[in-house]
Design a protein around this motif. Structure first.
Motif, PDB file in Angstrom:
ATOM      1  N   ARG A 137      42.673  77.188   3.582  1.00 32.44           N
ATOM      2  CA  ARG A 137      42.296  76.620   2.905  1.00 32.44           C
ATOM      3  C   ARG A 137      42.977  75.772   1.637  1.00 32.44           C
ATOM      4  NH1 ARG A 137      39.254  78.506  -2.872  1.00 32.44           N
ATOM      5  NH2 ARG A 137      40.794  80.391  -3.255  1.00 32.44           N
ATOM      6  N   GLY A 138      43.566  75.030   0.613  1.00 34.46           N
ATOM      7  CA  GLY A 138      44.432  75.102  -0.057  1.00 34.46           C
ATOM      8  C   GLY A 138      44.300  76.355  -1.779  1.00 34.46           C
ATOM      9  N   LEU A 139      45.531  76.023  -2.442  1.00 31.71           N
ATOM     10  CA  LEU A 139      44.630  77.078  -3.397  1.00 31.71           C
ATOM     11  C   LEU A 139      44.125  76.705  -4.515  1.00 31.71           C
ATOM     12  CD1 LEU A 139      48.873  77.576  -4.261  1.00 31.71           C
ATOM     13  CD2 LEU A 139      47.278  78.811  -3.736  1.00 31.71           C
ATOM     14  N   GLY A 140      43.159  77.705  -4.943  1.00 34.36           N
ATOM     15  CA  GLY A 140      42.022  77.367  -5.656  1.00 34.36           C
ATOM     16  C   GLY A 140      40.846  77.122  -5.083  1.00 34.36           C
ATOM     17  N   GLY A 141      40.030  75.620  -5.565  1.00 32.63           N
ATOM     18  CA  GLY A 141      38.752  75.568  -4.387  1.00 32.63           C
ATOM     19  C   GLY A 141      37.953  76.520  -5.256  1.00 32.63           C
ATOM     20  N   ARG A 142      36.682  76.180  -4.144  1.00 37.27           N
ATOM     21  CA  ARG A 142      35.273  76.628  -4.733  1.00 37.27           C
ATOM     22  C   ARG A 142      35.197  77.573  -3.623  1.00 37.27           C
ATOM     23  NH1 ARG A 142      30.156  73.611  -3.047  1.00 37.27           N
ATOM     24  NH2 ARG A 142      29.276  74.654  -3.704  1.00 37.27           N
ATOM     25  N   THR A 143      34.501  78.884  -5.117  1.00 35.41           N
ATOM     26  CA  THR A 143      34.215  80.156  -3.939  1.00 35.41           C
ATOM     27  C   THR A 143      33.270  80.614  -3.300  1.00 35.41           C
ATOM     28  OG1 THR A 143      33.959  80.989  -6.155  1.00 35.41           O
ATOM     29  CG2 THR A 143      36.154  80.826  -5.171  1.00 35.41           C
ATOM     30  N   LYS A 144      32.175  78.993  -2.911  1.00 35.38           N
ATOM     31  CA  LYS A 144      30.840  79.452  -2.670  1.00 35.38           C
ATOM     32  C   LYS A 144      30.605  80.193  -1.036  1.00 35.38           C
ATOM     33  CE  LYS A 144      26.395  78.837  -1.813  1.00 35.38           C
ATOM     34  NZ  LYS A 144      25.341  79.284  -2.747  1.00 35.38           N
ATOM     35  N   LEU A 145      31.448  79.705  -0.253  1.00 35.31           N
ATOM     36  CA  LEU A 145      31.599  80.414   0.650  1.00 35.31           C
ATOM     37  C   LEU A 145      31.984  81.727   0.887  1.00 35.31           C
ATOM     38  CD1 LEU A 145      31.149  79.154   4.135  1.00 35.31           C
ATOM     39  CD2 LEU A 145      33.779  78.607   3.988  1.00 35.31           C
ATOM     40  N   ALA A 146      32.707  81.970   0.373  1.00 34.88           N
ATOM     41  CA  ALA A 146      33.216  83.654   0.366  1.00 34.88           C
ATOM     42  C   ALA A 146      32.421  84.303   0.376  1.00 34.88           C
ATOM     43  CB  ALA A 146      35.195  83.658  -0.389  1.00 34.88           C
ATOM     44  N   ASP A 147      32.419  83.973  -1.257  1.00 35.37           N
ATOM     45  CA  ASP A 147      30.972  84.865  -1.742  1.00 35.37           C
ATOM     46  C   ASP A 147      30.050  84.697  -1.149  1.00 35.37           C
ATOM     47  OD1 ASP A 147      32.896  84.897  -4.205  1.00 35.37           O
ATOM     48  OD2 ASP A 147      31.640  82.852  -5.456  1.00 35.37           O
ATOM     49  N   GLU A 148      29.381  84.317  -0.910  1.00 34.44           N
ATOM     50  CA  GLU A 148      27.969  83.913   0.277  1.00 34.44           C
ATOM     51  C   GLU A 148      28.241  85.273   1.287  1.00 34.44           C
ATOM     52  OE1 GLU A 148      24.128  84.199   0.788  1.00 34.44           O
ATOM     53  OE2 GLU A 148      24.933  82.803  -0.214  1.00 34.44           O
ATOM     54  N   LEU A 149      29.577  84.551   1.785  1.00 33.65           N
ATOM     55  CA  LEU A 149      30.431  85.783   3.408  1.00 33.65           C
ATOM     56  C   LEU A 149      29.615  87.225   2.565  1.00 33.65           C
ATOM     57  CD1 LEU A 149      32.303  83.156   5.529  1.00 33.65           C
ATOM     58  CD2 LEU A 149      29.743  83.720   5.595  1.00 33.65           C
ATOM     59  N   ILE A 150      30.667  87.276   1.464  1.00 37.21           N
ATOM     60  CA  ILE A 150      30.769  88.702   1.202  1.00 37.21           C
ATOM     61  C   ILE A 150      29.439  89.400   0.791  1.00 37.21           C
ATOM     62  CG2 ILE A 150      31.849  89.789  -0.898  1.00 37.21           C
ATOM     63  CD1 ILE A 150      34.304  88.282  -0.628  1.00 37.21           C
ATOM     64  N   SER A 151      28.821  88.553   0.204  1.00 39.69           N
ATOM     65  CA  SER A 151      27.414  88.439   0.135  1.00 39.69           C
ATOM     66  C   SER A 151      26.691  89.620   0.875  1.00 39.69           C
ATOM     67  CB  SER A 151      26.842  87.364  -1.064  1.00 39.69           C
ATOM     68  OG  SER A 151      26.437  87.101   0.241  1.00 39.69           O
ATOM     69  N   ARG A 152      26.858  88.938   2.498  1.00 38.09           N
ATOM     70  CA  ARG A 152      26.206  89.042   3.714  1.00 38.09           C
ATOM     71  C   ARG A 152      27.422  90.683   4.547  1.00 38.09           C
ATOM     72  NH1 ARG A 152      25.461  82.773   6.256  1.00 38.09           N
ATOM     73  NH2 ARG A 152      24.134  81.835   3.916  1.00 38.09           N
ATOM     74  N   GLY A 153      27.609  90.725   3.438  1.00 35.90           N
ATOM     75  CA  GLY A 153      28.275  92.065   4.566  1.00 35.90           C
ATOM     76  C   GLY A 153      29.606  91.118   4.664  1.00 35.90           C
ATOM     77  N   ALA A 154      30.380  90.280   4.457  1.00 37.23           N
ATOM     78  CA  ALA A 154      31.609  90.603   5.716  1.00 37.23           C
ATOM     79  C   ALA A 154      32.770  90.633   5.245  1.00 37.23           C
ATOM     80  CB  ALA A 154      31.894  88.685   5.948  1.00 37.23           C
ATOM     81  N   CYS A 155      33.857  90.830   6.049  1.00 40.08           N
ATOM     82  CA  CYS A 155      35.010  90.868   4.450  1.00 40.08           C
ATOM     83  C   CYS A 155      35.556  89.952   4.901  1.00 40.08           C
ATOM     84  CB  CYS A 155      35.926  92.122   5.598  1.00 40.08           C
ATOM     85  SG  CYS A 155      37.430  92.727   4.432  1.00 40.08           S
ATOM     86  N   VAL A 156      36.366  89.343   3.429  1.00 34.73           N
ATOM     87  CA  VAL A 156      36.516  87.801   3.620  1.00 34.73           C
ATOM     88  C   VAL A 156      38.024  87.329   2.956  1.00 34.73           C
ATOM     89  CG1 VAL A 156      36.508  85.800   2.952  1.00 34.73           C
ATOM     90  CG2 VAL A 156      34.201  86.753   3.535  1.00 34.73           C
ATOM     91  N   ASP A 157      38.525  87.549   3.765  1.00 37.50           N
ATOM     92  CA  ASP A 157      40.449  87.043   4.018  1.00 37.50           C
ATOM     93  C   ASP A 157      40.809  85.217   3.499  1.00 37.50           C
ATOM     94  OD1 ASP A 157      41.593  89.690   3.096  1.00 37.50           O
ATOM     95  OD2 ASP A 157      41.725  89.625   5.257  1.00 37.50           O
ATOM     96  N   TYR A 158      41.855  84.917   1.854  1.00 37.99           N
ATOM     97  CA  TYR A 158      42.054  83.632   2.028  1.00 37.99           C
ATOM     98  C   TYR A 158      43.238  83.891   2.772  1.00 37.99           C
ATOM     99  CZ  TYR A 158      38.176  81.842  -1.058  1.00 37.99           C
ATOM    100  OH  TYR A 158      36.833  82.067  -1.801  1.00 37.99           O
TER     101      TYR A 158
END
Length: 256
Positions: A137-158
């Motif tokens: 992605r680009g710098l900044g922006g919405r965090t909805k996607l990462a936040d939800e995946l983390i809540s489902r147990g994923a380890c997320v990097d941008y």
């Protein structure tokens, strides 16, 4: 009437051609956003490191066409053949189509919204506990996607590849233009960030009557944002695809 195209010039050019083919004559292309690659040495090194480790990620998600283009400028240098154990996903059908140009088949979500929420509806992204995910992605922006995946147990990097910059000439260009003087003028705005930049350009140019000009926006979230920012005539497209935006624009033109 005049149609204001607010996308970066390369993307706006395609829209301009389509509108001319449909018979629209007065079209003003003034970007509300410029896309530039990240320039910092540490940022560039981090991108290269994440791309070199692409095979360590179970899932790779691209949030935009720009993310695909900037990512593959680096990916092609390290991965003549993409890792077989990585699944690819895209936010929106246009992003998915851009991935196919690089030989990647990617799923782009359920429903018509073509946003992070529709992507998160995919069953493959529900069972992600313990999986490693990289989001291009680009710098900044919405965090909805990462936040939800983390809540489902994923380890997320941008992997943040580019910056969205407010054009320095936007307000001055609006100030000297005749845009907004016709009650049938209309603005195509493709994202919440562009909408915020539109508000900024209106305030800086002191052409506050443009808040009464019709705006076409993608989806309910951006429509609600438009209302909160002071726009009075809002037309909601199903999503940010060219087809949906232009279809809604033509319907708006008939009602103005």
């Amino acid at each position: 009437m005049t149609i204001w195209l607010t996308r970066p010039k390369a993307q706006a050019a395609k829209t301009h051609e389509r509108l001319v083919a449909l018979g629209y004559e007065s079209i003003w292309s003034q970007p509300l956003m410029e896309i530039v690659p990240v320039a910092g040495a540490q940022q560039r090194q981090k991108i290269r490191g994440q791309v070199m480790d692409l095979d360590l990620y179970h899932i790779a998600i691209f949030v935009s066409q720009n993310a695909v283009q900037f990512a593959f400028d680096v990916i092609d240098d390290f991965w003549p053949q993409l890792p077989l154990n990585t699944e690819f996903f895209a936010v929106g059908s246009a992003t998915a189509r851009t991935l196919t140009l690089h030989g990647v088949n990617a799923e782009s979500g359920l429903g018509e919204a073509m946003d992070s929420e529709s992507l998160l509806m995919l069953p493959q992204l529900n069972a992600v506990d313990g999986l490693k995910v990289v989001i291009f992605r680009g710098l900044g922006g919405r965090t909805k996607l990462a936040d939800e995946l983390i809540s489902r147990g994923a380890c997320v990097d941008y992997c943040e590849l580019y910056e969205r910059v407010y054009p320095s000439d936007c307000a001055s260009a609006l100030a000297v233009s005749q845009f907004g003087n016709d009650s049938q003028d209309i603005i195509l705005v493709y994202s919440g960030e562009s909408l915020q930049n539109l508000q900024r350009s209106i305030l800086e140019s002191q052409k506050t009557h443009v808040f009464n000009t019709a705006v076409v926006v993608p989806g309910a979230r951006v429509a609600a944002m438009a209302k909160s920012l002071g726009f009075t005539t809002i037309f909601e497209a199903k999503n940010a695809s060219e087809e949906a935006m232009i279809t809604t624009m033509t319907q708006a033109c008939d009602s103005l």
